[in-house]
Design a protein around this motif. Structure first.
Motif, PDB file in Angstrom:
ATOM      1  N   LEU A   1       0.836  -1.202   0.000  1.00 42.41           N
ATOM      2  CA  LEU A   1       0.000   0.000   0.000  1.00 42.41           C
ATOM      3  C   LEU A   1       0.869   1.250   0.000  1.00 42.41           C
ATOM      4  CD1 LEU A   1      -2.960  -0.917   2.380  1.00 42.41           C
ATOM      5  CD2 LEU A   1      -2.467  -1.640   0.047  1.00 42.41           C
ATOM      6  N   LEU A   2       0.385   2.295  -0.639  1.00 40.38           N
ATOM      7  CA  LEU A   2       1.160   3.521  -0.799  1.00 40.38           C
ATOM      8  C   LEU A   2       0.645   4.627   0.109  1.00 40.38           C
ATOM      9  CD1 LEU A   2       1.493   3.711  -4.706  1.00 40.38           C
ATOM     10  CD2 LEU A   2       2.882   2.411  -3.082  1.00 40.38           C
ATOM     11  N   LEU A   3       1.578   5.294   0.779  1.00 36.35           N
ATOM     12  CA  LEU A   3       1.305   6.532   1.481  1.00 36.35           C
ATOM     13  C   LEU A   3       2.023   7.610   0.689  1.00 36.35           C
ATOM     14  CD1 LEU A   3       1.254   7.147   5.279  1.00 36.35           C
ATOM     15  CD2 LEU A   3       2.469   8.747   3.810  1.00 36.35           C
ATOM     16  N   ALA A   4       1.259   8.567   0.119  1.00 40.38           N
ATOM     17  CA  ALA A   4       1.869   9.398  -0.914  1.00 40.38           C
ATOM     18  C   ALA A   4       1.220  10.767  -1.032  1.00 40.38           C
ATOM     19  CB  ALA A   4       1.772   8.676  -2.263  1.00 40.38           C
ATOM     20  N   THR A   5       1.965  11.674  -1.648  1.00 43.55           N
ATOM     21  CA  THR A   5       1.413  12.948  -2.097  1.00 43.55           C
ATOM     22  C   THR A   5       0.926  12.789  -3.532  1.00 43.55           C
ATOM     23  OG1 THR A   5       3.664  13.582  -2.723  1.00 43.55           O
ATOM     24  CG2 THR A   5       2.843  14.422  -0.624  1.00 43.55           C
ATOM     25  N   ALA A   6       0.079  13.709  -3.975  1.00 45.46           N
ATOM     26  CA  ALA A   6      -0.431  13.671  -5.351  1.00 45.46           C
ATOM     27  C   ALA A   6       0.628  14.262  -6.280  1.00 45.46           C
ATOM     28  CB  ALA A   6      -1.740  14.448  -5.455  1.00 45.46           C
ATOM     29  N   ASP A   7       1.679  13.483  -6.512  1.00 44.77           N
ATOM     30  CA  ASP A   7       2.825  13.947  -7.294  1.00 44.77           C
ATOM     31  C   ASP A   7       3.245  12.870  -8.285  1.00 44.77           C
ATOM     32  OD1 ASP A   7       4.764  15.818  -7.997  1.00 44.77           O
ATOM     33  OD2 ASP A   7       6.240  15.043  -6.577  1.00 44.77           O
ATOM     34  N   GLY A   8       3.811  13.292  -9.418  1.00 44.76           N
ATOM     35  CA  GLY A   8       4.319  12.349 -10.410  1.00 44.76           C
ATOM     36  C   GLY A   8       3.254  11.351 -10.845  1.00 44.76           C
TER      37      GLY A   8
ATOM     38  N   GLU B   1      -1.840   9.242 -11.401  1.00 43.74           N
ATOM     39  CA  GLU B   1      -2.430   8.225 -12.271  1.00 43.74           C
ATOM     40  C   GLU B   1      -2.705   6.916 -11.525  1.00 43.74           C
ATOM     41  OE1 GLU B   1      -0.154   8.379 -16.152  1.00 43.74           O
ATOM     42  OE2 GLU B   1       0.623  10.148 -15.118  1.00 43.74           O
ATOM     43  N   ILE B   2      -1.891   6.620 -10.514  1.00 46.05           N
ATOM     44  CA  ILE B   2      -2.138   5.434  -9.686  1.00 46.05           C
ATOM     45  C   ILE B   2      -3.465   5.585  -8.950  1.00 46.05           C
ATOM     46  CG2 ILE B   2      -1.331   4.149  -7.663  1.00 46.05           C
ATOM     47  CD1 ILE B   2       1.536   4.661  -8.615  1.00 46.05           C
ATOM     48  N   ILE B   3      -3.740   6.798  -8.463  1.00 47.69           N
ATOM     49  CA  ILE B   3      -5.011   7.063  -7.782  1.00 47.69           C
ATOM     50  C   ILE B   3      -6.183   6.736  -8.712  1.00 47.69           C
ATOM     51  CG2 ILE B   3      -6.493   8.890  -6.838  1.00 47.69           C
ATOM     52  CD1 ILE B   3      -3.890  10.259  -5.842  1.00 47.69           C
ATOM     53  N   GLU B   4      -6.047   7.104  -9.996  1.00 48.01           N
ATOM     54  CA  GLU B   4      -7.113   6.839 -10.964  1.00 48.01           C
ATOM     55  C   GLU B   4      -7.347   5.340 -11.148  1.00 48.01           C
ATOM     56  OE1 GLU B   4      -6.262  10.806 -13.731  1.00 48.01           O
ATOM     57  OE2 GLU B   4      -5.852   8.805 -14.512  1.00 48.01           O
ATOM     58  N   GLU B   5      -6.286   4.553 -11.032  1.00 45.32           N
ATOM     59  CA  GLU B   5      -6.394   3.113 -11.287  1.00 45.32           C
ATOM     60  C   GLU B   5      -6.931   2.345 -10.084  1.00 45.32           C
ATOM     61  OE1 GLU B   5      -5.805   1.498 -14.320  1.00 45.32           O
ATOM     62  OE2 GLU B   5      -5.880   3.605 -14.911  1.00 45.32           O
ATOM     63  N   ILE B   6      -6.506   2.714  -8.868  1.00 47.63           N
ATOM     64  CA  ILE B   6      -6.903   1.892  -7.717  1.00 47.63           C
ATOM     65  C   ILE B   6      -7.804   2.634  -6.730  1.00 47.63           C
ATOM     66  CG2 ILE B   6      -4.779   0.545  -7.922  1.00 47.63           C
ATOM     67  CD1 ILE B   6      -3.828   1.845  -5.316  1.00 47.63           C
ATOM     68  N   GLY B   7      -7.927   3.955  -6.899  1.00 42.38           N
ATOM     69  CA  GLY B   7      -8.842   4.719  -6.058  1.00 42.38           C
ATOM     70  C   GLY B   7      -8.197   5.255  -4.791  1.00 42.38           C
ATOM     71  N   ASN B   8      -8.625   6.449  -4.395  1.00 44.31           N
ATOM     72  CA  ASN B   8      -8.153   7.073  -3.160  1.00 44.31           C
ATOM     73  C   ASN B   8      -8.323   6.171  -1.952  1.00 44.31           C
ATOM     74  OD1 ASN B   8      -6.993   9.727  -2.929  1.00 44.31           O
ATOM     75  ND2 ASN B   8      -8.792  10.497  -4.010  1.00 44.31           N
ATOM     76  N   GLU B   9      -9.403   5.389  -1.960  1.00 42.08           N
ATOM     77  CA  GLU B   9      -9.742   4.583  -0.786  1.00 42.08           C
ATOM     78  C   GLU B   9      -8.761   3.446  -0.547  1.00 42.08           C
ATOM     79  OE1 GLU B   9     -11.899   2.816  -4.333  1.00 42.08           O
ATOM     80  OE2 GLU B   9     -11.406   4.819  -3.575  1.00 42.08           O
ATOM     81  N   ASN B  10      -7.920   3.148  -1.532  1.00 44.93           N
ATOM     82  CA  ASN B  10      -6.926   2.084  -1.382  1.00 44.93           C
ATOM     83  C   ASN B  10      -5.505   2.622  -1.212  1.00 44.93           C
ATOM     84  OD1 ASN B  10      -8.678  -0.254  -1.622  1.00 44.93           O
ATOM     85  ND2 ASN B  10      -9.016   0.439  -3.724  1.00 44.93           N
ATOM     86  N   MET B  11      -5.410   3.909  -0.897  1.00 46.65           N
ATOM     87  CA  MET B  11      -4.124   4.562  -0.663  1.00 46.65           C
ATOM     88  C   MET B  11      -4.280   5.517   0.519  1.00 46.65           C
ATOM     89  SD  MET B  11      -3.247   5.561  -4.611  1.00 46.65           S
ATOM     90  CE  MET B  11      -1.605   6.189  -4.259  1.00 46.65           C
ATOM     91  N   PHE B  12      -3.175   6.085   0.947  1.00 52.06           N
ATOM     92  CA  PHE B  12      -3.185   7.078   2.013  1.00 52.06           C
ATOM     93  C   PHE B  12      -2.549   8.357   1.455  1.00 52.06           C
ATOM     94  CE2 PHE B  12      -2.652   2.800   3.741  1.00 52.06           C
ATOM     95  CZ  PHE B  12      -3.838   2.687   4.470  1.00 52.06           C
ATOM     96  N   ILE B  13      -3.402   9.264   0.969  1.00 51.54           N
ATOM     97  CA  ILE B  13      -2.952  10.471   0.284  1.00 51.54           C
ATOM     98  C   ILE B  13      -2.977  11.652   1.265  1.00 51.54           C
ATOM     99  CG2 ILE B  13      -3.386  12.034  -1.664  1.00 51.54           C
ATOM    100  CD1 ILE B  13      -2.536   9.213  -2.486  1.00 51.54           C
ATOM    101  N   PHE B  14      -1.961  12.495   1.198  1.00 50.06           N
ATOM    102  CA  PHE B  14      -1.890  13.642   2.100  1.00 50.06           C
ATOM    103  C   PHE B  14      -1.175  14.798   1.405  1.00 50.06           C
ATOM    104  CE2 PHE B  14       2.344  12.049   2.414  1.00 50.06           C
ATOM    105  CZ  PHE B  14       3.131  13.141   2.765  1.00 50.06           C
TER     106      PHE B  14
ATOM    107  N   LYS C   1      -7.424  -6.926   1.298  1.00 55.79           N
ATOM    108  CA  LYS C   1      -8.237  -6.562   0.141  1.00 55.79           C
ATOM    109  C   LYS C   1      -7.601  -5.367  -0.594  1.00 55.79           C
ATOM    110  CE  LYS C   1     -12.750  -4.710  -1.214  1.00 55.79           C
ATOM    111  NZ  LYS C   1     -14.056  -4.188  -0.745  1.00 55.79           N
ATOM    112  N   MET C   2      -7.166  -4.359   0.138  1.00 55.72           N
ATOM    113  CA  MET C   2      -6.518  -3.189  -0.468  1.00 55.72           C
ATOM    114  C   MET C   2      -5.239  -3.605  -1.194  1.00 55.72           C
ATOM    115  SD  MET C   2      -7.060  -0.557   2.744  1.00 55.72           S
ATOM    116  CE  MET C   2      -6.255   0.900   2.051  1.00 55.72           C
ATOM    117  N   SER C   3      -4.515  -4.558  -0.609  1.00 55.72           N
ATOM    118  CA  SER C   3      -3.278  -5.058  -1.213  1.00 55.72           C
ATOM    119  C   SER C   3      -3.561  -5.763  -2.543  1.00 55.72           C
ATOM    120  CB  SER C   3      -2.588  -6.016  -0.233  1.00 55.72           C
ATOM    121  OG  SER C   3      -1.476  -6.644  -0.820  1.00 55.72           O
TER     122      SER C   3
END
Length: 422
Positions: free
Chosen positions: A281-288, A292-305, A388-390
Protein backbone atom coordinates in the motif's frame (compact mmCIF):
# COMPACT_ATOMS: atom_id res chain seq x y z
CA UNK A 1 16.33 32.66 -34.41
CA UNK A 2 15.20 33.87 -37.83
CA UNK A 3 12.19 31.58 -37.57
CA UNK A 4 11.35 33.03 -34.15
CA UNK A 5 11.64 36.61 -35.47
CA UNK A 6 9.16 35.81 -38.27
CA UNK A 7 6.72 34.50 -35.69
CA UNK A 8 7.19 36.94 -32.79
CA UNK A 9 8.80 40.00 -34.36
CA UNK A 10 11.35 41.82 -32.23
CA UNK A 11 10.18 40.51 -28.86
CA UNK A 12 13.72 40.57 -27.50
CA UNK A 13 12.85 39.12 -24.08
CA UNK A 14 11.30 36.05 -25.64
CA UNK A 15 14.04 35.76 -28.25
CA UNK A 16 16.65 35.92 -25.50
CA UNK A 17 14.92 33.21 -23.44
CA UNK A 18 14.60 30.86 -26.41
CA UNK A 19 18.04 31.36 -27.91
CA UNK A 20 20.36 28.35 -28.05
CA UNK A 21 23.28 30.66 -27.21
CA UNK A 22 23.34 32.46 -23.86
CA UNK A 23 24.72 35.85 -24.88
CA UNK A 24 26.39 36.73 -21.56
CA UNK A 25 29.90 38.01 -20.88
CA UNK A 26 30.97 34.46 -21.67
CA UNK A 27 28.87 32.76 -24.31
CA UNK A 28 27.36 29.44 -23.23
CA UNK A 29 25.31 26.86 -25.10
CA UNK A 30 21.96 26.15 -23.48
CA UNK A 31 21.78 22.40 -23.90
CA UNK A 32 18.07 22.14 -23.03
CA UNK A 33 17.18 24.72 -25.67
CA UNK A 34 19.43 22.99 -28.19
CA UNK A 35 17.72 19.68 -27.46
CA UNK A 36 14.26 21.21 -27.83
CA UNK A 37 15.10 22.76 -31.18
CA UNK A 38 16.71 19.63 -32.62
CA UNK A 39 14.42 16.94 -31.28
CA UNK A 40 11.50 15.16 -32.90
CA UNK A 41 9.38 15.00 -29.71
CA UNK A 42 9.50 16.35 -26.17
CA UNK A 43 8.24 13.67 -23.81
CA UNK A 44 6.96 14.09 -20.27
CA UNK A 45 7.28 10.87 -18.26
CA UNK A 46 3.93 11.37 -16.48
CA UNK A 47 0.88 13.51 -17.14
CA UNK A 48 1.69 15.83 -14.23
CA UNK A 49 5.28 16.25 -15.39
CA UNK A 50 4.16 17.16 -18.91
CA UNK A 51 1.96 19.88 -17.41
CA UNK A 52 5.01 21.25 -15.60
CA UNK A 53 7.04 21.26 -18.83
CA UNK A 54 4.27 23.02 -20.75
CA UNK A 55 3.36 25.66 -18.19
CA UNK A 56 6.64 26.35 -16.40
CA UNK A 57 9.90 24.83 -17.60
CA UNK A 58 9.46 25.11 -21.39
CA UNK A 59 6.46 27.42 -21.63
CA UNK A 60 7.88 29.49 -24.52
CA UNK A 61 8.74 26.41 -26.56
CA UNK A 62 5.35 24.80 -25.95
CA UNK A 63 3.61 27.93 -27.22
CA UNK A 64 5.80 27.84 -30.35
CA UNK A 65 5.77 24.05 -31.00
CA UNK A 66 2.75 22.58 -29.13
CA UNK A 67 2.73 19.55 -31.44
CA UNK A 68 6.15 18.45 -30.14
CA UNK A 69 4.96 17.89 -26.58
CA UNK A 70 3.61 14.48 -25.52
CA UNK A 71 3.71 12.23 -22.47
CA UNK A 72 4.02 8.54 -21.83
CA UNK A 73 4.05 7.62 -18.17
CA UNK A 74 7.11 5.57 -17.28
CA UNK A 75 6.65 1.91 -16.46
CA UNK A 76 8.53 -0.99 -14.86
CA UNK A 77 8.74 -4.57 -16.02
CA UNK A 78 6.64 -7.16 -14.23
CA UNK A 79 9.04 -9.85 -15.43
CA UNK A 80 11.64 -8.55 -13.00
CA UNK A 81 9.52 -6.93 -10.29
CA UNK A 82 7.02 -9.75 -9.79
CA UNK A 83 8.15 -12.91 -11.61
CA UNK A 84 11.84 -12.79 -10.64
CA UNK A 85 11.74 -10.89 -7.34
CA UNK A 86 8.51 -12.38 -5.97
CA UNK A 87 7.99 -15.94 -7.30
CA UNK A 88 5.43 -16.90 -4.59
CA UNK A 89 3.17 -13.99 -5.59
CA UNK A 90 3.68 -14.74 -9.29
CA UNK A 91 2.55 -18.34 -8.81
CA UNK A 92 -0.42 -17.26 -6.68
CA UNK A 93 -1.62 -14.79 -9.32
CA UNK A 94 -1.34 -17.39 -12.10
CA UNK A 95 -3.33 -19.94 -10.09
CA UNK A 96 -6.18 -17.56 -9.32
CA UNK A 97 -6.35 -16.15 -12.86
CA UNK A 98 -6.05 -19.63 -14.36
CA UNK A 99 -3.28 -18.48 -16.70
CA UNK A 100 0.21 -16.99 -16.70
CA UNK A 101 -0.59 -14.85 -19.75
CA UNK A 102 -0.68 -11.80 -17.44
CA UNK A 103 3.12 -11.89 -17.54
CA UNK A 104 2.86 -10.55 -21.10
CA UNK A 105 -0.48 -8.80 -20.78
CA UNK A 106 -0.70 -6.98 -17.46
CA UNK A 107 -4.27 -5.84 -18.09
CA UNK A 108 -5.30 -9.41 -17.17
CA UNK A 109 -4.44 -8.58 -13.55
CA UNK A 110 -7.77 -6.77 -13.41
CA UNK A 111 -9.28 -10.23 -13.00
CA UNK A 112 -8.01 -10.24 -9.41
CA UNK A 113 -10.67 -7.66 -8.54
CA UNK A 114 -13.32 -10.37 -8.83
CA UNK A 115 -11.60 -12.32 -6.03
CA UNK A 116 -10.43 -9.48 -3.75
CA UNK A 117 -12.90 -10.40 -0.99
CA UNK A 118 -12.50 -14.17 -1.36
CA UNK A 119 -11.40 -15.55 2.03
CA UNK A 120 -9.26 -18.27 0.42
CA UNK A 121 -7.34 -15.83 -1.76
CA UNK A 122 -6.89 -13.45 1.17
CA UNK A 123 -5.48 -16.26 3.32
CA UNK A 124 -3.03 -17.33 0.60
CA UNK A 125 -2.14 -13.69 -0.14
CA UNK A 126 -1.32 -13.03 3.55
CA UNK A 127 0.80 -16.18 3.66
CA UNK A 128 2.84 -15.08 0.64
CA UNK A 129 3.33 -11.64 2.16
CA UNK A 130 4.44 -13.16 5.48
CA UNK A 131 7.02 -15.39 3.77
CA UNK A 132 8.46 -12.30 2.07
CA UNK A 133 8.50 -10.36 5.36
CA UNK A 134 10.36 -13.19 7.11
CA UNK A 135 12.90 -13.22 4.27
CA UNK A 136 13.36 -9.44 4.66
CA UNK A 137 13.67 -9.79 8.46
CA UNK A 138 16.45 -12.33 8.00
CA UNK A 139 18.22 -10.00 5.55
CA UNK A 140 18.04 -7.09 8.03
CA UNK A 141 19.46 -9.27 10.80
CA UNK A 142 22.28 -10.49 8.57
CA UNK A 143 23.13 -6.99 7.34
CA UNK A 144 22.96 -4.94 10.54
CA UNK A 145 22.48 -7.43 13.36
CA UNK A 146 19.00 -6.24 14.37
CA UNK A 147 16.09 -8.60 14.94
CA UNK A 148 12.74 -7.25 13.78
CA UNK A 149 9.32 -8.85 14.08
CA UNK A 150 7.48 -9.84 10.88
CA UNK A 151 4.25 -9.16 12.81
CA UNK A 152 5.00 -5.42 12.72
CA UNK A 153 4.04 -3.15 9.85
CA UNK A 154 7.04 -2.81 7.52
CA UNK A 155 6.99 0.89 6.60
CA UNK A 156 9.49 1.57 3.81
CA UNK A 157 11.01 4.52 1.96
CA UNK A 158 13.77 3.53 -0.43
CA UNK A 159 14.92 6.02 -3.06
CA UNK A 160 17.67 8.52 -3.80
CA UNK A 161 18.23 10.84 -0.82
CA UNK A 162 17.05 14.33 -1.76
CA UNK A 163 15.32 17.20 0.01
CA UNK A 164 12.38 17.13 -2.41
CA UNK A 165 11.80 13.41 -1.77
CA UNK A 166 11.48 14.39 1.90
CA UNK A 167 13.16 11.57 3.78
CA UNK A 168 13.49 14.25 6.46
CA UNK A 169 9.67 14.43 6.73
CA UNK A 170 9.63 10.67 7.29
CA UNK A 171 12.31 10.84 10.00
CA UNK A 172 10.54 13.72 11.77
CA UNK A 173 7.35 11.64 11.67
CA UNK A 174 9.25 8.72 13.24
CA UNK A 175 10.53 11.06 15.98
CA UNK A 176 6.92 12.13 16.64
CA UNK A 177 5.82 8.50 16.91
CA UNK A 178 8.72 7.75 19.26
CA UNK A 179 7.91 10.79 21.39
CA UNK A 180 4.24 9.73 21.65
CA UNK A 181 5.08 6.14 22.65
CA UNK A 182 7.70 7.35 25.12
CA UNK A 183 5.12 9.47 26.93
CA UNK A 184 2.29 6.88 26.93
CA UNK A 185 0.93 4.94 29.85
CA UNK A 186 1.77 1.24 29.69
CA UNK A 187 -1.90 0.40 29.13
CA UNK A 188 -2.05 2.67 26.07
CA UNK A 189 1.00 1.02 24.51
CA UNK A 190 -1.07 -2.12 23.94
CA UNK A 191 -3.06 -0.22 21.30
CA UNK A 192 0.03 0.87 19.32
CA UNK A 193 0.56 -0.74 15.90
CA UNK A 194 4.20 -1.99 15.93
CA UNK A 195 6.28 -0.61 13.07
CA UNK A 196 9.60 -1.36 11.50
CA UNK A 197 10.56 1.81 9.61
CA UNK A 198 13.02 1.08 6.80
CA UNK A 199 14.88 3.82 4.93
CA UNK A 200 17.40 3.24 2.17
CA UNK A 201 19.10 5.27 -0.52
CA UNK A 202 22.28 7.02 -1.53
CA UNK A 203 23.31 10.67 -1.51
CA UNK A 204 25.29 12.42 -4.25
CA UNK A 205 28.95 12.87 -3.19
CA UNK A 206 28.74 16.64 -2.75
CA UNK A 207 25.19 16.86 -1.38
CA UNK A 208 25.82 17.92 2.23
CA UNK A 209 22.18 18.16 3.37
CA UNK A 210 21.41 14.69 1.98
CA UNK A 211 24.35 13.26 3.91
CA UNK A 212 23.11 14.94 7.09
CA UNK A 213 19.68 13.35 6.54
CA UNK A 214 21.37 9.92 6.45
CA UNK A 215 23.31 10.78 9.60
CA UNK A 216 20.10 11.89 11.35
CA UNK A 217 18.44 8.61 10.38
CA UNK A 218 21.28 6.69 12.07
CA UNK A 219 21.25 8.94 15.14
CA UNK A 220 17.47 8.60 15.61
CA UNK A 221 17.69 4.85 15.01
CA UNK A 222 20.42 4.50 17.61
CA UNK A 223 18.21 6.21 20.18
CA UNK A 224 14.96 4.38 19.38
CA UNK A 225 16.36 0.90 18.84
CA UNK A 226 18.11 0.87 22.23
CA UNK A 227 15.27 2.35 24.29
CA UNK A 228 13.77 -0.33 26.54
CA UNK A 229 10.60 1.77 26.94
CA UNK A 230 9.90 1.30 23.24
CA UNK A 231 10.87 -2.33 22.68
CA UNK A 232 9.40 -3.81 19.48
CA UNK A 233 6.76 -1.08 19.11
CA UNK A 234 9.10 0.93 16.90
CA UNK A 235 12.35 0.16 15.08
CA UNK A 236 14.27 2.27 12.56
CA UNK A 237 16.52 0.55 10.04
CA UNK A 238 18.78 2.19 7.46
CA UNK A 239 19.58 -0.20 4.60
CA UNK A 240 23.29 0.13 3.76
CA UNK A 241 24.49 0.15 0.15
CA UNK A 242 20.98 0.21 -1.27
CA UNK A 243 20.80 -1.07 -4.85
CA UNK A 244 18.43 -2.84 -7.23
CA UNK A 245 19.30 -6.33 -5.97
CA UNK A 246 18.50 -5.22 -2.42
CA UNK A 247 15.25 -3.71 -3.70
CA UNK A 248 14.22 -7.17 -4.95
CA UNK A 249 14.26 -8.29 -1.31
CA UNK A 250 12.81 -5.17 0.28
CA UNK A 251 9.88 -4.43 -2.05
CA UNK A 252 8.09 -7.84 -1.82
CA UNK A 253 8.43 -7.68 2.00
CA UNK A 254 6.99 -4.18 2.45
CA UNK A 255 3.55 -3.40 3.84
CA UNK A 256 3.53 0.39 3.40
CA UNK A 257 5.67 2.39 0.97
CA UNK A 258 6.18 6.15 1.25
CA UNK A 259 6.32 8.39 -1.84
CA UNK A 260 6.11 11.76 -0.16
CA UNK A 261 7.81 14.27 -2.47
CA UNK A 262 6.58 17.86 -2.44
CA UNK A 263 3.89 18.00 -5.14
CA UNK A 264 5.28 19.17 -8.49
CA UNK A 265 8.83 17.84 -8.05
CA UNK A 266 8.72 14.12 -8.95
CA UNK A 267 8.83 13.60 -12.71
CA UNK A 268 7.36 10.11 -12.61
CA UNK A 269 8.40 7.88 -9.73
CA UNK A 270 8.83 4.30 -10.89
CA UNK A 271 9.55 3.03 -7.38
CA UNK A 272 5.88 3.38 -6.45
CA UNK A 273 4.97 1.14 -9.39
CA UNK A 274 7.24 -1.68 -8.16
CA UNK A 275 5.64 -1.57 -4.72
CA UNK A 276 2.16 -1.38 -6.23
CA UNK A 277 2.71 -4.53 -8.33
CA UNK A 278 3.76 -6.41 -5.20
CA UNK A 279 0.62 -5.49 -3.28
CA UNK A 280 2.24 -2.91 -1.04
CA UNK A 281 0.00 0.00 0.00
CA UNK A 282 1.16 3.52 -0.80
CA UNK A 283 1.31 6.53 1.48
CA UNK A 284 1.87 9.40 -0.91
CA UNK A 285 1.41 12.95 -2.10
CA UNK A 286 -0.43 13.67 -5.35
CA UNK A 287 2.82 13.95 -7.29
CA UNK A 288 4.32 12.35 -10.41
CA UNK A 289 2.74 9.06 -11.43
CA UNK A 290 0.84 8.83 -8.11
CA UNK A 291 -1.88 10.98 -9.70
CA UNK A 292 -2.43 8.22 -12.27
CA UNK A 293 -2.14 5.43 -9.69
CA UNK A 294 -5.01 7.06 -7.78
CA UNK A 295 -7.11 6.84 -10.96
CA UNK A 296 -6.39 3.11 -11.29
CA UNK A 297 -6.90 1.89 -7.72
CA UNK A 298 -8.84 4.72 -6.06
CA UNK A 299 -8.15 7.07 -3.16
CA UNK A 300 -9.74 4.58 -0.79
CA UNK A 301 -6.93 2.08 -1.38
CA UNK A 302 -4.12 4.56 -0.66
CA UNK A 303 -3.19 7.08 2.01
CA UNK A 304 -2.95 10.47 0.28
CA UNK A 305 -1.89 13.64 2.10
CA UNK A 306 -0.35 17.07 1.66
CA UNK A 307 -0.64 20.11 -0.59
CA UNK A 308 -1.35 19.56 -4.28
CA UNK A 309 0.62 21.25 -7.09
CA UNK A 310 -1.51 24.38 -7.21
CA UNK A 311 -1.46 24.77 -3.44
CA UNK A 312 2.35 24.42 -3.41
CA UNK A 313 2.59 27.20 -6.02
CA UNK A 314 0.28 29.45 -4.00
CA UNK A 315 2.16 28.84 -0.77
CA UNK A 316 5.47 29.76 -2.37
CA UNK A 317 4.06 32.86 -4.00
CA UNK A 318 2.82 33.94 -0.56
CA UNK A 319 6.25 33.52 0.96
CA UNK A 320 5.60 30.14 2.60
CA UNK A 321 3.64 31.98 5.28
CA UNK A 322 2.15 28.84 6.80
CA UNK A 323 1.48 28.34 10.49
CA UNK A 324 3.36 25.19 11.49
CA UNK A 325 1.83 22.70 13.92
CA UNK A 326 3.00 22.36 17.52
CA UNK A 327 3.97 18.74 16.79
CA UNK A 328 6.28 19.87 13.99
CA UNK A 329 7.88 22.56 16.14
CA UNK A 330 8.46 20.03 18.91
CA UNK A 331 10.22 17.36 16.81
CA UNK A 332 12.45 19.92 15.07
CA UNK A 333 13.34 21.37 18.47
CA UNK A 334 14.28 17.87 19.72
CA UNK A 335 16.78 17.56 16.89
CA UNK A 336 18.03 21.14 17.24
CA UNK A 337 18.59 20.83 21.00
CA UNK A 338 20.64 17.65 20.65
CA UNK A 339 18.20 15.01 21.90
CA UNK A 340 19.69 12.62 19.34
CA UNK A 341 23.23 13.97 19.69
CA UNK A 342 25.33 15.86 17.12
CA UNK A 343 23.64 19.18 18.04
CA UNK A 344 26.01 21.42 16.06
CA UNK A 345 26.09 19.07 13.07
CA UNK A 346 22.29 19.05 12.65
CA UNK A 347 21.82 22.82 13.10
CA UNK A 348 21.99 23.56 9.36
CA UNK A 349 19.58 20.67 8.67
CA UNK A 350 17.02 22.17 11.07
CA UNK A 351 17.52 25.57 9.45
CA UNK A 352 16.25 24.18 6.11
CA UNK A 353 12.74 23.65 7.55
CA UNK A 354 12.39 26.85 9.54
CA UNK A 355 9.78 29.37 8.38
CA UNK A 356 10.63 30.94 4.99
CA UNK A 357 13.50 28.48 4.46
CA UNK A 358 11.07 25.55 4.30
CA UNK A 359 11.05 25.41 0.48
CA UNK A 360 9.80 21.82 0.36
CA UNK A 361 6.93 22.53 2.77
CA UNK A 362 7.62 19.90 5.42
CA UNK A 363 6.01 22.06 8.09
CA UNK A 364 2.94 22.71 5.98
CA UNK A 365 2.33 19.02 5.22
CA UNK A 366 3.34 17.56 8.61
CA UNK A 367 -0.10 17.52 10.23
CA UNK A 368 -1.69 15.97 7.13
CA UNK A 369 1.16 13.43 7.03
CA UNK A 370 0.48 12.35 10.62
CA UNK A 371 -3.23 11.96 9.81
CA UNK A 372 -2.39 9.71 6.84
CA UNK A 373 -0.10 7.62 9.05
CA UNK A 374 -2.90 7.27 11.61
CA UNK A 375 -5.22 6.04 8.82
CA UNK A 376 -2.59 3.48 7.83
CA UNK A 377 -2.41 2.24 11.44
CA UNK A 378 -6.19 1.91 11.56
CA UNK A 379 -6.32 -0.05 8.30
CA UNK A 380 -3.45 -2.37 9.31
CA UNK A 381 -5.33 -3.52 12.42
CA UNK A 382 -8.08 -4.88 10.14
CA UNK A 383 -6.04 -7.44 8.23
CA UNK A 384 -8.96 -8.46 6.00
CA UNK A 385 -9.39 -4.87 4.86
CA UNK A 386 -5.62 -4.41 4.43
CA UNK A 387 -5.35 -7.60 2.37
CA UNK A 388 -8.24 -6.56 0.14
CA UNK A 389 -6.52 -3.19 -0.47
CA UNK A 390 -3.28 -5.06 -1.21
CA UNK A 391 -4.96 -7.33 -3.79
CA UNK A 392 -6.63 -4.33 -5.45
CA UNK A 393 -3.26 -2.55 -5.62
CA UNK A 394 -1.73 -5.41 -7.61
CA UNK A 395 -4.89 -5.73 -9.73
CA UNK A 396 -4.68 -2.06 -10.76
CA UNK A 397 -0.98 -2.02 -11.57
CA UNK A 398 -1.21 -3.13 -15.22
CA UNK A 399 -1.13 0.41 -16.60
CA UNK A 400 2.33 0.84 -15.13
CA UNK A 401 4.04 -1.95 -17.01
CA UNK A 402 6.91 -0.84 -19.24
CA UNK A 403 5.24 -2.95 -21.97
CA UNK A 404 2.52 -0.29 -22.14
CA UNK A 405 5.08 2.54 -22.10
CA UNK A 406 7.07 1.02 -24.96
CA UNK A 407 3.88 0.37 -26.94
CA UNK A 408 2.90 4.03 -26.47
CA UNK A 409 6.27 5.18 -27.80
CA UNK A 410 5.99 2.86 -30.79
CA UNK A 411 2.48 4.04 -31.69
CA UNK A 412 2.47 7.72 -30.75
CA UNK A 413 6.07 8.89 -31.20
CA UNK A 414 7.80 6.72 -33.77
CA UNK A 415 4.82 5.25 -35.68
CA UNK A 416 6.36 1.80 -35.86
CA UNK A 417 4.73 -1.63 -35.88
CA UNK A 418 5.74 -4.34 -33.42
CA UNK A 419 7.62 -7.40 -34.71
CA UNK A 420 6.17 -10.73 -33.64
CA UNK A 421 8.62 -12.68 -31.52
CA UNK A 422 9.66 -16.00 -33.15
Amino acid sequence: MEELKKHYGLDYNRLSRMSIVDEGAVKNIRMANLSLVCCHTVDGVSRLHLATLKTRVFKDFHEFWPQKFQYKTNGVTQRRWIVVSNPPLSGLISRWLGTDAWIRDMDLLLGLRDHAEDASLQEEWMMVRRVNKIRLSEFIEAMIGMKVSPDAMFDVQIKRIHEYKRQLLNILGIIHRYDCIKNMKESDKEKVVPRVCIIGGKAAPGYEIAKKIIKLCHAVGEKINNDSDIGDLLKLVFIPDYNVSVAELVIPGSDLSQHISTAGHEASGTGSMKFLMNGCLLLATADGSTVEIIEEIGNENMFIFGANVQEVTNLRQNGLGVKKSLQFARVVRMVREGYFGFKDYFKSLCDTVEDSSDFYLLGNDFESYLEAQAEADKAFVDQKKWTKMSILSTAGSGRFSSDRTIRDYAQNTWSIEPCKCP
